[in-house]
Design an enzyme around this catalytic site. Structure first.
Site, PDB file in Angstrom:
ATOM      1  N   ASP A 165     -51.847  71.180   8.577  1.00  0.00           N
ATOM      2  CA  ASP A 165     -53.038  71.894   8.157  1.00  0.00           C
ATOM      3  C   ASP A 165     -54.263  70.749   8.135  1.00  0.00           C
ATOM      4  OD1 ASP A 165     -52.504  70.486   5.835  1.00  0.00           O
ATOM      5  OD2 ASP A 165     -52.157  72.172   4.482  1.00  0.00           O
ATOM      6  N   GLU A 210     -45.934  63.556   1.812  1.00  0.00           N
ATOM      7  CA  GLU A 210     -47.136  63.969   0.984  1.00  0.00           C
ATOM      8  C   GLU A 210     -46.649  65.014   0.424  1.00  0.00           C
ATOM      9  OE1 GLU A 210     -50.663  67.365   1.901  1.00  0.00           O
ATOM     10  OE2 GLU A 210     -49.700  66.544   3.601  1.00  0.00           O
ATOM     11  N   ASP A 235     -48.480  67.862   5.972  1.00  0.00           N
ATOM     12  CA  ASP A 235     -48.491  69.179   6.304  1.00  0.00           C
ATOM     13  C   ASP A 235     -49.232  69.349   7.611  1.00  0.00           C
ATOM     14  OD1 ASP A 235     -47.250  69.715   3.987  1.00  0.00           O
ATOM     15  OD2 ASP A 235     -48.937  70.528   2.723  1.00  0.00           O
ATOM     16  N   ASP A 255     -55.932  69.451   5.587  1.00  0.00           N
ATOM     17  CA  ASP A 255     -55.456  68.193   4.569  1.00  0.00           C
ATOM     18  C   ASP A 255     -54.574  67.304   5.086  1.00  0.00           C
ATOM     19  OD1 ASP A 255     -57.378  69.295   2.870  1.00  0.00           O
ATOM     20  OD2 ASP A 255     -55.971  70.573   1.612  1.00  0.00           O
TER      21      ASP A 255
END
Length: 700
Positions: free
Chosen positions: A550, A475, A548, A552
């Site tokens: 998180d 990403e 990541d 997102d």
């Protein structure tokens, strides 16, 4: 070795005395696989459906409204119906009661053109007698003519049992027992049999789920028929009971089978045709004489197109499923392709110089139930999986072609709009197929490298061995820079993606192929897409999603998994797709050298808030101190190369989560819920889940 024995082993000694003649039902017990397919659970279930199909034939003839199937705790199977009842009067040629003839003589029954059944599933007259031959005990009771008549059999031989169950003492002897009186309006047949474990495997059993599925299917096919199933085999648990009745027929069945949102209403295509065939018929002298007979074949098809991709086509002949198709399905598919191509040309959706659509395009997203009814259909084998009657192809094609042309060319506003939508969907499917084919031609690894067709942003590995190579889908460009330094360039390749890719659950295949990120992933993996995906052509042994830690990142993983599930599912099924697990925190110990020595590790990584708190308490108890505040990673780009290699990429230290598809139907439901077009179920799912959310875990 004696002289007589030696003589028998001479290669030229082969005469009529070496021939075996199997009488009556001996052939069935000698070669059961010829009649029921196998001696495992599949063959045992086939026996049950031979008896049930006799009751279904009564329902087809309009004489039966209810069928009960009972799986008894003692291993018996019972089928009851309220049909006319098997004839109990004397059959003139054999001098035996009709029940005994049906149960003990192969190729005996009321389905050989005698007028009792115009269309039936039983054709060969062997079903009941075969089940009888393969049963340790079979009891049959018939309510007819104001009386209840009964007979019992052991392995096909008539007689009487002194007690219940298959192990009771048995005395052979022909004859029908006439029992109690019943009202003349009360009719029906009850067959109870215990499978012979000398024939069937010890672990052969009737699966309840398969039985319920077949019962539901039959109830759909005969509107107004009630089929009840009762399973008493559960030890210490109450019986399982299900009852099915559907008045909507195959239209309702088509809706039940459809896995996606509709593009068109359920269309009902009905009609009939006649054909002539030559069959042997008994004349007054008892001789078989070839005679031309005119047959009528009724066609009834229900179909609808949905927004999905996989077709669902079920076919039946006289309520008997034909899972491998046959001439009726061939005629149905031929008519679909012909009529659709004609209408596409007429509507200017397909230009004169463009290739016609093919069956694959027309069937995409189609749910159809194809049924035909005719006297004495020709099946390929006793298991009736393929229809062989050649005239069925022509008649079904004519009926479907005429009715479908009327729908697609309708001038009514509602039908015209639906027809246009269906035709556009088929054209889009054809374009997507052509685009995918063109893409596959350039996806083999060597060809792609020679033509420089791989995306420029791919950071490939040196190894060409598929088994050891890994593709990291990374990403963002920031993480790519660090990953380049952290990877092992021998076997680890990197493909960066920009943010969130297209949600392919909502988009068409054509839109997916136009999306740069989706197209790059398909191109790099190099094995095609959709039904044409060839897992053996994949360029990498593992595909690892590195996003990541998180919200997102979780969303990006979900979007990527949706792409893999819809278009590269074999990779998931083989367990070759993984999610990397990067750490959330890094704890820098300040007194580790004094406590453990100069070479001790100074850094500790944790992967959740709960793990962080637990590890800090352990460190405090052991007298370690650490630098405050504890570093929390917001993304992969915050790590340096050594940290990323140590925690996420180095096979010696990293943690990977393997993504598997254990239950395809449940997985499809989850993807449709989370990523599909229906907003209301997703909103409800989020609202209900919010009540269980730990607010302290939200990274705000």
């Amino acid at each position: 070795m004696t002289a007589a024995t030696a003589e028998l082993h001479e290669p030229d000694d082969y005469s009529a005395r070496h021939l075996s003649v199997l009488e009556g039902l001996e052939a069935v017990r000698k070669r059961p696989g010829m009649y029921v397919g196998s001696t495992d659970s599949r063959g045992l279930t086939h026996c049950l459906w031979e008896i049930v199909d006799n009751s279904v034939d009564e329902a087809l003839a309009g004489h039966c409204s209810r069928i009960d199937v009972v799986l008894a705790a003692d291993g018996a199977v019972e089928v009851r119906d309220d049909g006319r009842g098997i004839p109990v009067d004397i059959e003139p040629k054999s001098g035996l009661p009709g029940v005994e003839v049906v149960m003990t003589r192969l190729h005996a029954g009321g389905k050989f053109g005698s007028g009792s059944y115009t269309a039936s599933g039983g054709l060969h007259g062997v079903g009941a007698s075969v089940v009888n031959a393969l049963s340790a005990r079979l009891d049959v009771e018939v309510d007819r003519d104001g009386r209840t008549s009964s007979m019992s059999f052991r392995r096909g031989i008539p007689g009487t049992f002194d007690g219940s169950g298959p192990d009771a003492d048995f005395t052979a002897g022909s004859g029908l027992t006439v029992g109690r009186r019943v009202a003349r309006s009360v009719t029906g047949t009850r067959v109870r049999f215990w499978p012979d474990r000398q024939i069937f495997l010890k672990d052969a059993d009737i699966a309840l789920d398969a039985l319920l599925g077949r019962a539901r299917q039959t109830a759909f096919l005969i509107p107004g028929l009630t089929i009840a199933v009762r399973d008493e085999r559960g030890e210490g648990s109450p019986p399982v009971e299900e009852e099915f009745r559907f008045d909507g027929g195959i239209s309702e069945y088509c809706t039940y089978l459809a896995p996606d949102e509709p593009v068109s209403d359920v269309l009902r295509l009905q009609g009939a045709g006649t054909f002539t065939e030559t069959v042997p018929v008994l004349d007054d002298s008892g001789h078989m004489v070839p005679t031309e007979v005119e047959r009528t074949l009724d066609v009834d098809v229900a179909l609808r197109w949905g927004n999905g991709y996989d077709p669902t086509v079920r076919s039946f002949v006289n309520v008997i499923a034909t899972p491998k198709g046959g001439t009726h399905v061939a005629g149905f598919e031929r008519a679909l392709v012909r009529v659709v191509n004609d209408q596409l040309r007429s509507a200017k959706l397909l230009k004169a110089n463009e290739d016609p659509v093919v069956k694959e395009d027309v069937l995409e997203g189609l749910t159809a139930v194809v049924t035909v009814r005719l006297p004495e259909p020709q099946f390929e084998g006793q298991t009736k999986e393929i229809l062989g009657t050649s005239a069925a192809s022509r008649i079904v094609s004519q009926v479907v072609g005429h009715e479908l042309r009327a729908f697609l060319g309708s001038t009514k506003r509602a039908q015209r709009q639906q027809a246009r939508t269906v035709l556009e969907k088929i054209v889009n499917a054809a374009k997507a197929r052509q685009a995918a084919r063109q893409q596959r031609e350039n996806q083999r690894r060597k060809t792609a490298l020679e033509n420089s067709a791989l995306p420029a942003k791919l950071v490939d590995c040196r190894s060409e061995g598929m088994e050891s190579s890994e593709l990291f889908i990374v990403e963002g460009d920031s993480a790519l820079g660090t990953a380049k330094l952290a990877r092992n360039s021998e076997f680890q390749a990197l493909l960066p993606i920009r943010g969130k890719i297209l949600n392919v659950q909502k988009a068409s295949m054509a839109d997916m192929l136009k999306n740069a990120e989706c197209a790059a992933i398909l191109q790099v993996i190099g094995a095609g897409s959709g039904r044409g995906f060839d897992v053996t052509a994949a360029r990498y042994g593992r595909v690892i999603i590195m996003a990541d830690a998180d919200v997102d990142g979780a969303h990006i993983r979900c979007l990527l998994l949706t792409l893999f599930y819809r278009y590269m599912r074999p990779l998931l099924e083989e367990g070759r797709v993984y999610a990397a697990v990067p750490p959330l925190h890094r704890v820098e110990l300040t007194n580790v050298a004094r406590k453990r020595g100069a070479k001790a590790d100074r850094y500790l990584y944790t992967y959740s808030d709960a793990e962080l708190q637990r590890r800090l308490l352990e460190l405090e108890r052991k007298g370690f101190t650490w630098k405050e505040p504890v570093q929390r990673y917001k993304g992969l780009g915050e790590m340096d190369a050594d940290q990323l290699a140590e925690t996420t990429m180095d096979p010696r230290h990293r943690t990977l989560r393997r993504i598997r598809v254990e239950h395809a139907e449940e997985a499809a439901g989850v993807f449709d819920l989370l990523m599909g077009n229906e907003v209301a179920p997703r909103r409800r799912f989020i609202a209900e889940g919010a009540q269980e959310l730990d607010l302290s875990r939200i990274d705000a």
